[in-house]
Write an enzyme that holds these catalytic residues in place. Structure first.
Site, PDB file in Angstrom:
ATOM      1  N   ILE A   5      -7.833   0.871  -8.385  1.00 57.13           N
ATOM      2  CA  ILE A   5      -7.231   2.228  -7.583  1.00 57.13           C
ATOM      3  C   ILE A   5      -7.439   2.001  -6.149  1.00 57.13           C
ATOM      4  O   ILE A   5      -8.335   1.413  -5.661  1.00 57.13           O
ATOM      5  CB  ILE A   5      -7.961   3.387  -8.336  1.00 57.13           C
ATOM      6  CG1 ILE A   5      -9.424   3.247  -8.151  1.00 57.13           C
ATOM      7  CG2 ILE A   5      -7.857   3.575  -9.745  1.00 57.13           C
ATOM      8  CD1 ILE A   5     -10.085   4.691  -8.263  1.00 57.13           C
ATOM      9  N   GLY A  40     -16.673   3.021  -3.565  1.00 54.63           N
ATOM     10  CA  GLY A  40     -18.022   2.803  -3.876  1.00 54.63           C
ATOM     11  C   GLY A  40     -18.212   2.829  -5.372  1.00 54.63           C
ATOM     12  O   GLY A  40     -17.357   3.266  -5.894  1.00 54.63           O
ATOM     13  N   CYS A  90       0.305   5.302   1.704  1.00 52.22           N
ATOM     14  CA  CYS A  90       0.690   5.615   3.144  1.00 52.22           C
ATOM     15  C   CYS A  90       1.392   6.863   3.133  1.00 52.22           C
ATOM     16  O   CYS A  90       2.416   7.043   2.227  1.00 52.22           O
ATOM     17  CB  CYS A  90       1.600   4.376   4.126  1.00 52.22           C
ATOM     18  SG  CYS A  90       0.621   3.028   4.089  1.00 52.22           S
ATOM     19  N   ASN A 135       0.729  -1.082  -0.011  1.00 57.72           N
ATOM     20  CA  ASN A 135       0.052  -0.059   0.012  1.00 57.72           C
ATOM     21  C   ASN A 135       0.887   1.124   0.135  1.00 57.72           C
ATOM     22  O   ASN A 135       1.442   1.657   0.991  1.00 57.72           O
ATOM     23  CB  ASN A 135      -0.947   0.013   1.185  1.00 57.72           C
ATOM     24  CG  ASN A 135      -1.917   1.266   1.496  1.00 57.72           C
ATOM     25  OD1 ASN A 135      -1.984   2.071   0.296  1.00 57.72           O
ATOM     26  ND2 ASN A 135      -2.562   1.266   2.264  1.00 57.72           N
TER      27      ASN A 135
END
Length: 300
Positions: free
Chosen positions: A189, A215, A128, A125
């Site tokens: 993404i 969403g 961060c 990830n």
């Protein structure tokens, strides 16, 4: 009907994965979903030491999705290896461990601890904040992304997936940097930075002020970015962002993704991953498609 796909030498029985941070390590969803049917489970982000996360409130509903500012709360790699990995080992599915950190050293520490585990792949990830570079995310600067990718690749036994941030000017620049540094795959993404204000209380809804939006509303952006990256790099892509059903997943596959991850919809419908998988299979049956590779990247 063949739904199997291969990413960096790892074979998945089907292209449906879970998105990090939306499925835990599968424990909460086991009573709703047959975890053995998933192509893979991507765990919630794990760091070298426990992270408490951000102050509350840290989740808010918005039109077409949600904002979250959880802050990657997790108990750290030691608890994860003692509790989560043994649980996941009981299931016939690939385990992809998502890793987070505030410095390259913190990432590398987790990567090294996972070297001798049964984790099939590692997802990094890079959204961060890099505390040594003024808290700008690793994934928002191509040079930083190249450096962290190459450093992790030096120490990782498993193939690595770099999870790209959409909060950049040119997503293909980041994809190329990850590929050049040796990434085995990319996923995209991650969430889009957003904000919500309570006009009656005249204050931010999230204590953190901003949060990551996910969403259905982000899906068109995600599909576009996946397509752009598929045209720019040769390494496999895992697409995600607003997938609610099989038709959504098919869009990502046609845009060039080899696999997809289901995220925010797990909170709305705990059976979402199964419905996405069944939707893909139904689509293939409807159009007489015998191999999922007939779909992948078919739109140019």
């Amino acid at each position: 009907m063949n739904t199997a796909v291969t990413i960096a030498g790892v074979t998945f029985k089907n292209p449906v994965l879970t998105a990090s941070g939306t499925f835990g390590s599968g424990m909460e969803y086991g009573e709703f979903v047959d975890l053995n049917r998933l192509g893979g489970i991507v765990t919630k982000g794990v760091s070298s030491v426990p992270w408490p996360g951000n102050p509350v409130p840290r989740v808010a509903e918005v039109y077409g999705g949600m904002l979250n500012a959880i802050g990657l709360q997790n108990p750290g790699i030691s608890v994860f290896m003692e509790r989560d990995l043994p649980f996941l080992a009981r299931y016939d599915t690939n385990v992809i461990v998502n890793i987070c950190g505030k410095t390259i050293g913190e990432y590398v520490d987790v990567v090294e601890k996972l070297r001798d585990t049964e984790a099939a792949m590692l997802e990094i990830n890079v959204s961060c904040p890099n505390v040594k570079e003024g808290a700008i995310a690793f994934g928002q600067n191509a040079d930083s992304l190249y450096e962290i990718t190459s450093r992790i690749k030096e120490r990782a036994r498993q193939p690595i997936i770099m999870k790209l941030s959409p909060n950049v000017t040119d997503i293909t620049e980041m994809a190329r940097a990850a590929e050049a540094a040796g990434a085995d795959a990319i996923s995209l993404i991650n969430t889009i930075t957003g904000m919500k204000i309570d006009i009656h209380k005249k204050r931010f809804v999230l204590a953190n002020k901003t949060g990551g939006m996910s969403g259905p509303a982000v899906k068109p952006i995600a599909v576009r970015m996946v397509y752009q990256c598929a045209e720019a790099v040769k390494i496999p892509i895992i697409g995600m962002g607003g997938i609610s059903n099989g038709e959504d997943a098919i869009e990502f596959l046609m845009a060039g993704a080899t696999a997809v991850s289901v995220g925010a919809m797990n909170f709305v419908n705990p059976c979402a991953t199964m419905e996405v998988l069944e939707g893909i299979e139904a689509y293939m049956g409807q159009y007489g498609i015998t191999d999922i590779h007939e779909i992948i990247g078919c739109v140019k």
